[in-house]
Design a protein around this motif. Structure first.
Motif, mmCIF file in Angstrom:
data_model
loop_
_atom_site.group_PDB
_atom_site.id
_atom_site.type_symbol
_atom_site.label_atom_id
_atom_site.label_comp_id
_atom_site.label_asym_id
_atom_site.label_seq_id
_atom_site.Cartn_x
_atom_site.Cartn_y
_atom_site.Cartn_z
ATOM 1 N N LEU A 1 -8.192 7.771 25.044
ATOM 2 C CA LEU A 1 -9.494 7.228 24.697
ATOM 3 C C LEU A 1 -9.940 7.652 23.309
ATOM 4 O O LEU A 1 -10.997 7.258 22.843
ATOM 5 N N ASP A 2 -9.154 8.480 22.645
ATOM 6 C CA ASP A 2 -9.521 8.961 21.326
ATOM 7 C C ASP A 2 -8.811 8.176 20.241
ATOM 8 O O ASP A 2 -7.752 7.602 20.434
ATOM 9 N N GLY B 1 -16.479 -3.669 17.877
ATOM 10 C CA GLY B 1 -17.370 -3.404 19.004
ATOM 11 C C GLY B 1 -17.248 -2.008 19.560
ATOM 12 O O GLY B 1 -17.975 -1.651 20.488
ATOM 13 N N ALA B 2 -16.312 -1.190 19.013
ATOM 14 C CA ALA B 2 -16.189 0.184 19.491
ATOM 15 C C ALA B 2 -17.436 0.974 19.118
ATOM 16 O O ALA B 2 -18.122 0.679 18.144
ATOM 17 N N ALA B 3 -17.730 1.984 19.894
ATOM 18 C CA ALA B 3 -18.940 2.772 19.682
ATOM 19 C C ALA B 3 -18.859 3.545 18.372
ATOM 20 O O ALA B 3 -17.783 3.952 17.932
ATOM 21 N N GLU B 4 -20.012 3.753 17.754
ATOM 22 C CA GLU B 4 -20.085 4.532 16.530
ATOM 23 C C GLU B 4 -19.930 6.012 16.851
ATOM 24 O O GLU B 4 -20.516 6.519 17.807
ATOM 25 N N THR B 5 -19.139 6.683 16.053
ATOM 26 C CA THR B 5 -18.930 8.122 16.246
ATOM 27 C C THR B 5 -19.251 8.867 14.961
ATOM 28 O O THR B 5 -19.172 8.309 13.860
ATOM 29 N N LYS B 6 -19.611 10.140 15.105
ATOM 30 C CA LYS B 6 -19.939 10.958 13.947
ATOM 31 C C LYS B 6 -19.765 12.424 14.307
ATOM 32 O O LYS B 6 -20.107 12.844 15.411
ATOM 33 N N GLY C 1 -14.506 16.749 16.668
ATOM 34 C CA GLY C 1 -13.600 15.620 16.593
ATOM 35 C C GLY C 1 -12.240 15.939 17.163
ATOM 36 O O GLY C 1 -11.892 17.097 17.400
ATOM 37 N N PRO C 2 -11.420 14.891 17.362
ATOM 38 C CA PRO C 2 -10.136 15.086 18.048
ATOM 39 C C PRO C 2 -9.146 15.957 17.298
ATOM 40 O O PRO C 2 -8.279 16.566 17.905
ATOM 41 N N ARG C 3 -9.278 16.042 15.965
ATOM 42 C CA ARG C 3 -8.324 16.837 15.193
ATOM 43 C C ARG C 3 -8.692 18.317 15.124
ATOM 44 O O ARG C 3 -7.951 19.099 14.547
ATOM 45 N N GLU C 4 -9.846 18.701 15.662
ATOM 46 C CA GLU C 4 -10.276 20.089 15.553
ATOM 47 C C GLU C 4 -10.708 20.692 16.878
ATOM 48 O O GLU C 4 -11.200 21.816 16.924
ATOM 49 N N VAL C 5 -10.512 19.953 17.981
ATOM 50 C CA VAL C 5 -11.044 20.428 19.259
ATOM 51 C C VAL C 5 -10.334 21.680 19.742
ATOM 52 O O VAL C 5 -10.963 22.607 20.277
ATOM 53 N N SER C 6 -9.021 21.774 19.554
ATOM 54 C CA SER C 6 -8.303 22.975 19.994
ATOM 55 C C SER C 6 -8.690 24.179 19.153
ATOM 56 O O SER C 6 -8.834 25.301 19.664
ATOM 57 N N THR C 7 -8.866 23.954 17.852
ATOM 58 C CA THR C 7 -9.318 25.046 16.989
ATOM 59 C C THR C 7 -10.701 25.510 17.391
ATOM 60 O O THR C 7 -10.984 26.722 17.443
ATOM 61 N N ALA C 8 -11.599 24.561 17.689
ATOM 62 C CA ALA C 8 -12.958 24.917 18.103
ATOM 63 C C ALA C 8 -12.944 25.698 19.415
ATOM 64 O O ALA C 8 -13.694 26.670 19.584
ATOM 65 N N CYS C 9 -12.103 25.278 20.343
ATOM 66 C CA CYS C 9 -11.988 26.014 21.606
ATOM 67 C C CYS C 9 -11.496 27.434 21.343
ATOM 68 O O CYS C 9 -11.994 28.392 21.944
ATOM 69 N N THR D 1 -16.202 11.487 19.280
ATOM 70 C CA THR D 1 -14.958 10.765 19.559
ATOM 71 C C THR D 1 -15.242 9.545 20.419
ATOM 72 O O THR D 1 -16.299 9.430 21.040
ATOM 73 N N GLN D 2 -14.283 8.634 20.457
ATOM 74 C CA GLN D 2 -14.402 7.481 21.351
ATOM 75 C C GLN D 2 -14.378 7.918 22.811
ATOM 76 O O GLN D 2 -14.987 7.277 23.669
ATOM 77 N N ALA D 3 -13.673 9.016 23.098
ATOM 78 C CA ALA D 3 -13.666 9.527 24.473
ATOM 79 C C ALA D 3 -15.073 9.919 24.898
ATOM 80 O O ALA D 3 -15.523 9.608 26.000
ATOM 81 N N GLN D 4 -15.793 10.598 24.013
ATOM 82 C CA GLN D 4 -17.164 10.979 24.324
ATOM 83 C C GLN D 4 -18.070 9.763 24.427
ATOM 84 O O GLN D 4 -18.976 9.717 25.263
ATOM 85 N N ALA D 5 -17.802 8.780 23.586
ATOM 86 C CA ALA D 5 -18.603 7.556 23.644
ATOM 87 C C ALA D 5 -18.447 6.871 24.994
ATOM 88 O O ALA D 5 -19.428 6.432 25.607
ATOM 89 N N ARG D 6 -17.223 6.804 25.468
ATOM 90 C CA ARG D 6 -17.021 6.189 26.779
ATOM 91 C C ARG D 6 -17.634 7.043 27.883
ATOM 92 O O ARG D 6 -18.193 6.539 28.847
ATOM 93 N N ALA D 7 -17.552 8.356 27.734
ATOM 94 C CA ALA D 7 -18.124 9.246 28.740
ATOM 95 C C ALA D 7 -19.619 9.009 28.881
ATOM 96 O O ALA D 7 -20.164 8.992 29.983
#
Length: 517
Positions: free
Chosen positions: A70-71, A84-89, A217-225, A291-297
């Motif tokens: 979903l990302d 039509g995909a959701a806006e992300t920031k 964002g998807p490229r930094e989520v593991s680092t943030a965790c 992320t788009q995953a969060q948008a869908r969530a």
């Protein structure tokens, strides 16, 4: 975090291999440009039964796993969102949320070890046996087990802000209770204050992966965790370092009481300051999803979500339950080492309370470096299984080396071997969180992390009590061998039917080649 970065086979859930004890993740580089791989929501049709799973984010925005289908990855024309995909920031203030949470976690973790690392001093001050002082640390582990499910339910219903706020409040209250426990006859009061602080642990320990997914964002989520986990490790490091300095082993009981009181005032002041900051600064989630995953969530109706059904799905997920056991074995060993470190060092190096704390600091600082490196590596490669296997095996090697050198009579050797042990054993913590998120997608990160931590607390209590008894009866060598045996079992389970080392070496060569190019 890409549309087509996950191997998906017929009849296999996203993120899983057929025929492996644990799923293999991120070891192929297929994209959705491949017509043989399903697009969009069609991927659910490849997994029998998955389409019948009803899931939603909860009323305040439960997060989906990043690094999922979903990302999206920015910059790749083939992977850009459809019209039509959701806006992300991604907001800059995400780092403020992460740092503030990490500070609360650090404050709570410090209070976990402020008794144990100078256990001989508190044993003499309160006139109790060593096991009673050990329970001042183990109460953190025991409290977690019955309270984790209610807290996970609260996380689903109220969101991360309320959970962190309640955790900071318990942390603050417990710290002030302990100020009134400075007296040889007041052990029950100090135990109650520590119990209140232990309740706070349940509210903060499993948050890093959830917070990372909601804000990053998807490229930094593991680092943030990894940074979120580092906050807890930083508190443990300070817990190893400061108590031996703030509470020296003096003979005069009044002077000793003054030192203890000063330490309690410092911790209460810090906990109060952080509680006020959480009230003012900490936010539930950003206005726009990262992320788009969060948008869908966020778009899924909250009434569809069943907390009990989510728990049952996790319990029936064999790869995840295998990870729960192996994670518990590894982190349980770390808890036992941390709780009993003072006792082990004092046996071989009498009067070295301060150096015992410094050895503990070395373990955690090395582990913080390992955690950060592992987080960055996972963001680049997504090789969860191979990396987990390698780090687990090296934790076993580190424990064997530490056990073999503890009694040699050279403190500098213990510093070196303890540091190598900490690099891998503590570095495993964010690996477990992120691997669990991948194995359990699309379930809640908070739920999977909570179950991992629950396993760690159970094994931590068992290992601490058993190793303490073995040390008292037979010495430190048999006690550490006891932990080595269970780390060996965990390494074997992690590598069950696995080609993890070969895959890891291959991927390491690929990453090095990319760097050179």
């Amino acid at each position: 975090g890409q549309w087509g970065r996950r191997r998906v086979g017929e009849g296999v859930l996203p993120g899983q291999h057929r025929g492996l004890g644990m799923p293999q993740i991120g070891d192929t580089e297929r994209s959705c440009a491949d017509p043989s791989e399903p697009r969009g929501d069609d991927w659910m049709k490849t997994a029998p039964g998955l389409a019948s799973i009803v899931w939603s984010p909860g009323p305040l925005g439960k997060s989906l796993s990043t690094s999922s289908r979903l990302d999206l990855v920015e910059g790749d024309p083939q992977l850009r969102p459809a019209p039509g995909a959701a806006e992300t920031k991604v907001y800059r203030r995400r780092w403020v949320m992460l740092v503030l949470f990490s500070a609360v976690s650090a404050s709570n973790a410090f209070m976990w070890l402020q008794y144990g690392i100078v256990s001989n001093i508190f044993t003499r001050f309160y006139g109790v046996d060593p096991l009673a002082v050990d329970w001042l640390s183990m109460i953190y582990l025991l409290t977690y087990i019955p309270l984790i499910l209610p807290v996970l339910w609260l996380l689903d219903r109220r969101g991360v802000r309320d959970v962190v706020l309640v955790g900071a409040a318990f942390n603050c209250i417990g710290a002030w209770v302990k100020i009134g426990s400075v007296g040889p006859e007041l052990f029950a009061v100090t135990f109650f204050g520590q119990f209140v602080c232990s309740v706070a642990t349940v509210f903060v320990l499993g948050i890093p992966s959830y917070l990372a997914s909601v804000w990053f964002g998807p490229r930094e989520v593991s680092t943030a965790c990894s940074v979120g986990v580092l906050g807890n490790q930083l508190g443990i490091a300070i817990g190893f370092l400061l108590p031996p300095i703030l509470v020296p082993n003096v003979e005069d009981m009044d002077e000793l009481a003054g030192h203890i009181r000063n330490m309690f005032y410092i911790t209460a002041g810090v906990a109060t300051f952080l509680f006020i900051l959480v009230i003012i600064v900490f936010q539930e989630r950003p206005e726009l999803p990262p992320t788009q995953a969060q948008a869908r969530a966020r778009s899924l109706p909250p009434e569809q979500y069943s907390y009990l059904a989510s728990i049952l799905r996790l319990v029936r997920n064999r790869p995840f339950m295998l990870l729960v056991v192996t994670y518990g074995l590894n982190v349980g060993c770390f808890y036992a080492v941390g709780t009993l470190l003072n006792r082990m060092i004092i046996i071989h190096y009498p009067g070295e309370e301060v150096n015992a704390g410094r050895i503990g600091l070395t373990i955690v600082i090395a582990g913080m470096v390992g955690s950060l490196i592992c987080g960055i590596w996972l963001d680049k490669t997504k090789t969860y299984k191979q990396t987990t296997l390698v780090v687990y095996f090296m934790s076993l090697v580190g424990m064997v080396v530490y056990t073999s050198t503890l009694s040699l009579g050279h403190l500098w050797v213990v510093f070196v071997t303890a540091g190598s042990l900490g690099f891998f054993m503590t570095g495993y913590l964010p690996l477990g969180f992120e691997f669990a998120v991948e194995l359990t997608y699309p379930e809640s990160e908070g739920t999977s992390s909570g179950l991992l931590n629950c396993s760690a607390q159970v094994f931590g209590i068992i290992f601490t009590i058993c190793q303490g008894k073995i040390i008292d009866t037979y010495g430190t060598l048999p006690g550490n061998i006891f932990l080595c045996v269970f780390l060996l079992i965990g390494a074997g389970l992690t590598g069950e039917r696995s080609n993890g080392f070969g895959g890891f070496v291959t991927l390491l060569k690929v990453q090095c080649a990319k760097s050179l190019v």
